[in-house]
Design a protein around this motif. Structure first.
Motif, short mmCIF file in Angstrom:
data_model
loop_
_atom_site.label_atom_id
_atom_site.label_comp_id
_atom_site.label_asym_id
_atom_site.label_seq_id
_atom_site.Cartn_x
_atom_site.Cartn_y
_atom_site.Cartn_z
N LYS A 7 12.63 -6.45 6.45
CA LYS A 7 11.37 -7.01 6.93
C LYS A 7 11.43 -8.52 6.73
N THR A 9 9.02 -11.98 6.16
CA THR A 9 7.67 -12.39 5.77
C THR A 9 7.67 -13.84 5.31
N ASN A 10 6.51 -14.45 5.38
CA ASN A 10 6.28 -15.75 4.76
C ASN A 10 4.94 -15.71 4.01
N LYS A 11 4.51 -14.51 3.64
CA LYS A 11 3.26 -14.34 2.89
C LYS A 11 3.36 -15.05 1.54
N VAL A 14 4.20 -11.59 -2.42
CA VAL A 14 5.08 -10.52 -1.95
C VAL A 14 5.21 -9.52 -3.11
N ASN A 27 5.00 -16.92 -3.37
CA ASN A 27 5.64 -17.69 -2.31
C ASN A 27 4.62 -18.69 -1.76
N SER A 30 4.98 -20.58 1.45
CA SER A 30 5.20 -19.72 2.63
C SER A 30 6.61 -19.84 3.18
N ILE A 35 13.28 -9.43 3.38
CA ILE A 35 13.10 -8.43 2.34
C ILE A 35 13.93 -7.20 2.73
N TRP A 51 15.68 -3.63 -4.34
CA TRP A 51 15.37 -4.64 -3.32
C TRP A 51 16.32 -5.82 -3.39
N VAL A 53 16.04 -9.88 -1.80
CA VAL A 53 15.27 -10.86 -1.05
C VAL A 53 16.21 -12.03 -0.76
#
Length: 140
Positions: A7, A9-11, A14, A27, A30, A35, A51, A53
């Motif tokens: 996936k 993301t820039n949330k 996380v 993060n 952003s 992931i 995981w 990252v």
């Protein structure tokens, strides 16, 4: 490997959770992140961590294992996953064990930290759940 294994993301927050262990990656800037759901998706056989990252700008890798109390097994899972997945053996990466409690002494953990840095160029962090860390610290 299924495309569902990765996936993007820039949330700013996380989260990673498994049973009673959890880790939150802050993060705040952003940053664009990949992931990878390693356990049972990217790697389906053998020992592996949960995981991975990747910070897309720097290419830095962060490996995460969410564990109860078996730190020796978590350590082996991280080493094996790094061996199988790292894109650059010489680039420094981060490896995190997030456990419900740590049965090891600080000297035992220091031995593990030295060993994984020498063999895999990984900075090992052993923390108890629920742990939060800024991505900037892990990719520095």
């Amino acid at each position: 490997m299924s495309t569902n294994c990765i996936k993007f993301t820039n949330k700013k927050i996380v989260p990673f959770k498994e049973q009673k262990s959890s880790f939150i990656l802050n993060n705040q800037k952003s940053r664009d992140l990949e992931i990878h759901h390693v356990d049972g998706c990217v790697i389906t056989n053998g020992i592996r961590c949960d995981w991975m990252v990747i910070d897309t700008e720097s290419g830095k890798e962060i490996y995460i294992e969410l564990k109860g109390t078996d730190l020796n097994h978590a350590f082996e899972q991280l080493k094996e996953t790094i061996r199988k997945l790292t894109k650059d053996q010489k680039k420094i990466k981060s490896a995190l064990i997030i456990c419900t409690r740590s049965p090891m002494s600080s000297s035992e953990i220091q031995i593990m930290q030295k060993s994984i840095f020498q063999t895999h160029k990984a900075k090992l962090y052993v923390k108890t759940s629920e742990y939060r860390e800024n991505i900037e610290k892990l990719i520095a």
